[in-house]
Design an enzyme around this catalytic site. Structure first.
Site, PDB file in Angstrom:
ATOM      1  N   CYS A  76     -69.730  27.031 -49.688  1.00 33.72           N
ATOM      2  CA  CYS A  76     -69.280  27.491 -48.378  1.00 33.72           C
ATOM      3  C   CYS A  76     -70.457  28.115 -47.637  1.00 33.72           C
ATOM      4  O   CYS A  76     -71.143  28.984 -48.170  1.00 33.72           O
ATOM      5  CB  CYS A  76     -68.164  28.512 -48.577  1.00 33.72           C
ATOM      6  N   GLU A  77     -70.693  27.651 -46.423  1.00 30.87           N
ATOM      7  CA  GLU A  77     -71.834  28.170 -45.673  1.00 30.87           C
ATOM      8  C   GLU A  77     -71.625  29.601 -45.202  1.00 30.87           C
ATOM      9  O   GLU A  77     -72.575  30.263 -44.817  1.00 30.87           O
ATOM     10  CB  GLU A  77     -72.160  27.265 -44.490  1.00 30.87           C
ATOM     11  N   HIS A  78     -70.411  30.087 -45.236  1.00 25.92           N
ATOM     12  CA  HIS A  78     -70.141  31.449 -44.776  1.00 25.92           C
ATOM     13  C   HIS A  78     -70.397  32.503 -45.846  1.00 25.92           C
ATOM     14  O   HIS A  78     -70.770  33.625 -45.523  1.00 25.92           O
ATOM     15  CB  HIS A  78     -68.693  31.569 -44.290  1.00 25.92           C
ATOM     16  N   HIS A  79     -70.165  32.140 -47.128  1.00 24.64           N
ATOM     17  CA  HIS A  79     -70.301  33.128 -48.211  1.00 24.64           C
ATOM     18  C   HIS A  79     -71.204  32.654 -49.346  1.00 24.64           C
ATOM     19  O   HIS A  79     -71.445  33.397 -50.291  1.00 24.64           O
ATOM     20  CB  HIS A  79     -68.916  33.455 -48.792  1.00 24.64           C
ATOM     21  N   GLN A  93     -65.561  22.505 -45.276  1.00 24.51           N
ATOM     22  CA  GLN A  93     -64.819  21.308 -45.673  1.00 24.51           C
ATOM     23  C   GLN A  93     -64.497  20.424 -44.474  1.00 24.51           C
ATOM     24  O   GLN A  93     -64.572  19.196 -44.566  1.00 24.51           O
ATOM     25  CB  GLN A  93     -63.542  21.720 -46.394  1.00 24.51           C
ATOM     26  N   HIS A 120     -61.193  26.932 -52.606  1.00 21.35           N
ATOM     27  CA  HIS A 120     -62.323  27.692 -52.066  1.00 21.35           C
ATOM     28  C   HIS A 120     -62.394  29.054 -52.751  1.00 21.35           C
ATOM     29  O   HIS A 120     -61.474  29.865 -52.611  1.00 21.35           O
ATOM     30  CB  HIS A 120     -62.151  27.885 -50.556  1.00 21.35           C
ATOM     31  N   CYS A 148     -64.191  31.451 -51.927  1.00 19.05           N
ATOM     32  CA  CYS A 148     -64.270  32.522 -50.927  1.00 19.05           C
ATOM     33  C   CYS A 148     -62.873  33.014 -50.550  1.00 19.05           C
ATOM     34  O   CYS A 148     -62.734  34.125 -50.028  1.00 19.05           O
ATOM     35  CB  CYS A 148     -65.047  32.076 -49.691  1.00 19.05           C
TER      36      CYS A 148
END
Length: 189
Positions: free
Chosen positions: A79-82, A120, A148, A150
């Site tokens: 995940c690019e956020h976490h 995703q 996920h 996250c």
């Protein structure tokens, strides 16, 4: 990724361990920065791949086949956020015009996009768009379902939550019955 870059990443992991209050020189952590650097290099190796080239390596002339489906291609992404893993399965369908692609190349395209910092929704679209643009079928459809971390191990901590994304182009976008045929086929193969 070259060795110099991996060593630089390892140095950053060593600094992170210190910032967390750990001692990177203790026995259990001595090799951790390098292991982590190699792991992140592998998990993001999709940046070094050209999905169009992957498909072009194995395009063959073919007349026939109403729909081709490659089901349940497992994938692992971050995940690019976490920068936490998400993982699941992708199924790809396409309506060949006069060309088909080697089946393993579809799985390789999935890996090329999954092995990046990703969301995703974008990954599903990229896979569909790549198949449609490079192979030029009459239609392409991709469905991905993933768990996920996250969402499971932090934040809302919902252990049973899964996410499904769907993208389709060409005749799949124009014809609901073709989409239905694809989803019905997934139940029976």
């Amino acid at each position: 990724m070259d060795q110099n870059t991996i060593e630089q990443i390892a140095a950053h992991y060593q600094a992170i361990l210190r910032l967390l209050g750990e001692n990177p020189e203790r026995e259990g952590l001595l090799k951790t920065p390098m292991r982590a650097a190699k792991a992140i290099a592998f998990a993001t190796s999709g940046y070094d791949l050209n999905p169009s080239d992957i498909i072009r390596e194995a395009i063959f002339q073919h007349d026939g086949s109403r729909m081709i489906i490659v089901k349940d291609i497992e994938f692992y992404s971050l995940c690019e956020h976490h920068i936490l893993p998400f993982f699941g399965k992708v199924s790809v369908g396409y309506l060949p015009s006069d060309k088909i692609v080697g089946l393993s190349k579809i799985a390789r395209v999935v890996n090329a996009y999954a092995r990046r910092l990703q969301v995703q929704e974008r990954m599903t679209f990229q896979i569909c768009q790549e198949i449609y643009r490079t192979l030029a079928p009459r239609g392409a459809i991709v469905v991905a379902t993933a768990d996920h971390l996250c969402m499971k191990m932090r934040g809302v901590e919902k252990q049973d939550a899964a996410t499904t994304t769907v993208e389709y182009l060409g005749e799949f976008a124009e014809n609901q019955s073709l989409r239905n045929e694809f989803f019905e086929s997934l139940k029976h193969i």
